[in-house]
Design a protein around this motif. Structure first.
Motif, short mmCIF file in Angstrom:
data_model
loop_
_atom_site.label_atom_id
_atom_site.label_comp_id
_atom_site.label_asym_id
_atom_site.label_seq_id
_atom_site.Cartn_x
_atom_site.Cartn_y
_atom_site.Cartn_z
N ARG A 64 12.26 -4.27 21.55
CA ARG A 64 10.82 -4.00 20.69
C ARG A 64 10.92 -4.98 19.40
O ARG A 64 10.01 -5.70 19.05
CB ARG A 64 10.66 -2.50 20.41
CG ARG A 64 9.30 -2.73 19.50
CD ARG A 64 8.62 -1.15 19.29
NE ARG A 64 8.11 -0.56 18.78
CZ ARG A 64 7.38 -0.50 17.35
NH1 ARG A 64 8.02 0.22 17.23
NH2 ARG A 64 6.09 -0.51 17.10
N ALA A 65 12.16 -4.75 18.44
CA ALA A 65 12.40 -5.91 17.49
C ALA A 65 11.87 -7.52 17.38
O ALA A 65 11.37 -8.28 17.14
CB ALA A 65 13.47 -5.62 16.49
N ASN A 66 12.91 -7.49 18.83
CA ASN A 66 12.36 -8.89 18.80
C ASN A 66 11.23 -9.13 19.94
O ASN A 66 11.01 -10.22 19.67
CB ASN A 66 13.53 -9.30 20.28
CG ASN A 66 15.14 -9.61 19.81
OD1 ASN A 66 14.92 -9.45 19.02
ND2 ASN A 66 15.64 -9.13 21.40
N ALA A 67 10.22 -8.50 20.88
CA ALA A 67 9.09 -8.73 21.06
C ALA A 67 8.05 -8.66 19.51
O ALA A 67 7.49 -9.59 19.14
CB ALA A 67 7.89 -7.74 21.67
N ILE A 68 9.11 -8.15 18.54
CA ILE A 68 7.67 -8.38 17.34
C ILE A 68 7.58 -9.87 16.19
O ILE A 68 7.22 -10.47 15.66
CB ILE A 68 7.50 -7.38 16.62
CG1 ILE A 68 7.34 -6.17 16.34
CG2 ILE A 68 7.05 -7.87 14.75
CD1 ILE A 68 7.47 -4.89 16.23
N PHE A 73 6.73 -15.14 14.89
CA PHE A 73 7.33 -16.82 14.37
C PHE A 73 6.93 -17.27 15.35
O PHE A 73 7.49 -18.07 16.23
CB PHE A 73 8.50 -16.58 13.82
CG PHE A 73 8.44 -15.43 12.92
CD1 PHE A 73 8.20 -15.43 11.49
CD2 PHE A 73 8.79 -14.00 13.25
CE1 PHE A 73 8.47 -14.65 10.57
CE2 PHE A 73 9.16 -13.13 11.48
CZ PHE A 73 8.57 -13.72 10.25
N GLN A 74 6.16 -17.35 16.45
CA GLN A 74 5.89 -17.93 17.43
C GLN A 74 6.27 -19.39 16.78
O GLN A 74 6.22 -20.55 16.52
CB GLN A 74 4.88 -18.36 18.38
CG GLN A 74 4.79 -16.48 18.69
CD GLN A 74 3.10 -16.76 19.82
OE1 GLN A 74 2.20 -17.47 19.03
NE2 GLN A 74 2.69 -16.24 20.02
N GLY A 75 7.48 -19.93 18.00
CA GLY A 75 7.86 -21.77 17.53
C GLY A 75 8.29 -21.93 16.64
O GLY A 75 8.23 -22.71 15.79
N LYS A 76 8.66 -21.01 15.16
CA LYS A 76 9.06 -21.10 14.39
C LYS A 76 10.56 -21.04 14.37
O LYS A 76 11.30 -20.17 15.22
CB LYS A 76 9.16 -20.75 12.85
CG LYS A 76 7.60 -20.69 12.69
CD LYS A 76 7.09 -20.00 11.99
CE LYS A 76 5.41 -20.11 11.77
NZ LYS A 76 5.14 -19.53 10.84
N GLU A 77 11.36 -21.26 13.25
CA GLU A 77 13.57 -20.86 13.20
C GLU A 77 13.39 -19.08 12.64
O GLU A 77 12.33 -18.72 11.84
CB GLU A 77 13.54 -22.16 12.19
CG GLU A 77 15.29 -22.02 12.28
CD GLU A 77 16.43 -21.73 14.17
OE1 GLU A 77 17.21 -21.94 14.43
OE2 GLU A 77 15.51 -22.54 14.22
N ILE A 78 14.18 -18.54 13.71
CA ILE A 78 14.05 -17.19 12.96
C ILE A 78 15.19 -17.32 13.16
O ILE A 78 16.21 -17.75 13.57
CB ILE A 78 13.90 -16.23 14.49
CG1 ILE A 78 12.60 -16.10 14.81
CG2 ILE A 78 14.08 -14.77 14.01
CD1 ILE A 78 11.82 -15.80 15.88
N SER A 79 15.72 -16.54 11.40
CA SER A 79 17.28 -16.05 10.48
C SER A 79 17.14 -14.66 11.41
O SER A 79 16.15 -14.09 10.45
CB SER A 79 16.75 -16.79 9.62
OG SER A 79 17.71 -16.07 8.51
N LYS A 80 18.10 -14.54 11.81
CA LYS A 80 18.11 -13.35 11.90
C LYS A 80 19.60 -11.68 10.54
O LYS A 80 19.41 -10.88 10.73
CB LYS A 80 19.02 -12.86 12.95
CG LYS A 80 18.02 -13.47 14.03
CD LYS A 80 18.24 -13.06 15.88
CE LYS A 80 17.03 -13.35 16.85
NZ LYS A 80 18.31 -12.67 17.82
#
Length: 82
Positions: A64-68, A73-80
């Motif tokens: 669920r967190a990954n879906a959010i 952040f569609q098309g952006k770099e995600i820093s986890k």
């Protein structure tokens, strides 16, 4: 610099120094949790009791967190993080 340009700056500085700016924003405050072993532990260098809590993993929450994240952040770099 002309006196007309300097006068507003001096007036603002005088007003700011005359009032009680951040009167209640003090570093020294009473600690309501002083001596609480649950918050601070048994010794200042030890870990707090509440940090020893463990929880069972729920993989559906990770999905669920990954879906959010994907939606926000569609098309952006995600820093986890760590």
């Amino acid at each position: 610099m002309k006196l007309k340009n300097l006068l507003p700056i001096v007036a603002i500085a005088l007003v700011a120094s005359a009032c009680d700016y951040q009167k209640y924003n003090r570093i020294k405050q009473k600690d309501v949790h002083a001596g609480n072993e649950y918050v601070y532990g048994v010794h200042p260098d030890s870990a707090a009791v509440q940090s020893k809590n463990t929880y069972t993993a729920k993989p559906e929450l990770e999905v669920r967190a990954n879906a959010i994240r994907e939606k926000l952040f569609q098309g952006k770099e995600i820093s986890k993080g760590n």
